[in-house]
Design a protein around this motif. Structure first.
Motif, PDB file in Angstrom:
ATOM      1  N   TRP A 128       0.840  -1.209   0.000  1.00  0.00           N
ATOM      2  CA  TRP A 128       0.000   0.000   0.000  1.00  0.00           C
ATOM      3  C   TRP A 128       0.868   1.249   0.000  1.00  0.00           C
ATOM      4  O   TRP A 128       0.604   2.200  -0.729  1.00  0.00           O
ATOM      5  N   ALA A 185       1.782   6.742  -6.781  1.00  0.00           N
ATOM      6  CA  ALA A 185       0.665   7.602  -7.192  1.00  0.00           C
ATOM      7  C   ALA A 185       0.979   9.070  -6.901  1.00  0.00           C
ATOM      8  O   ALA A 185       0.664   9.958  -7.704  1.00  0.00           O
ATOM      9  N   LEU A 186       1.605   9.329  -5.772  1.00  0.00           N
ATOM     10  CA  LEU A 186       1.983  10.697  -5.428  1.00  0.00           C
ATOM     11  C   LEU A 186       3.016  11.242  -6.408  1.00  0.00           C
ATOM     12  O   LEU A 186       2.914  12.386  -6.859  1.00  0.00           O
ATOM     13  N   MET A 223       2.481   1.738  -3.487  1.00  0.00           N
ATOM     14  CA  MET A 223       1.507   2.213  -4.473  1.00  0.00           C
ATOM     15  C   MET A 223       1.124   3.668  -4.205  1.00  0.00           C
ATOM     16  O   MET A 223       0.985   4.459  -5.141  1.00  0.00           O
ATOM     17  N   ALA A 224       0.975   4.037  -2.939  1.00  0.00           N
ATOM     18  CA  ALA A 224       0.639   5.423  -2.602  1.00  0.00           C
ATOM     19  C   ALA A 224       1.786   6.350  -2.994  1.00  0.00           C
ATOM     20  O   ALA A 224       1.558   7.453  -3.513  1.00  0.00           O
ATOM     21  N   VAL A 234       3.488  10.335  -9.524  1.00  0.00           N
ATOM     22  CA  VAL A 234       2.823  10.551 -10.815  1.00  0.00           C
ATOM     23  C   VAL A 234       1.998  11.830 -10.769  1.00  0.00           C
ATOM     24  O   VAL A 234       2.032  12.637 -11.706  1.00  0.00           O
ATOM     25  N   ALA A 235       1.265  12.038  -9.678  1.00  0.00           N
ATOM     26  CA  ALA A 235       0.430  13.239  -9.559  1.00  0.00           C
ATOM     27  C   ALA A 235       1.286  14.499  -9.558  1.00  0.00           C
ATOM     28  O   ALA A 235       0.944  15.497 -10.196  1.00  0.00           O
TER      29      ALA A 235
END
Length: 56
Positions: free
Chosen positions: A5, A12-13, A8-9, A15-16
């Motif tokens: 988790w 994602a951060l 993945m978080a 990429v954002a």
């Protein structure tokens, strides 16, 4: 599961953040002075709208 988790978080951060930096518009100023009253008048005339903001 907890470590997956966090990975993945983090991804994602990243990429954002990277997309947020690319998508931002170029914030350069327009050359010269901008005549807002002239722009507003042109837009109102083009749209055929009565200008209720004029106090006469």
């Amino acid at each position: 599961m907890n470590m997956l988790w966090w990975i993945m978080a983090g991804l994602a951060l990243l990429v954002a953040v990277s997309l947020g930096k690319r998508v931002r518009p170029n914030r350069t100023h327009l050359p010269g002075d901008f005549n807002f009253d002239g722009y507003k008048t042109r837009e109102i005339v083009q749209r055929g709208v009565f200008d209720k903001t004029k106090w006469r």
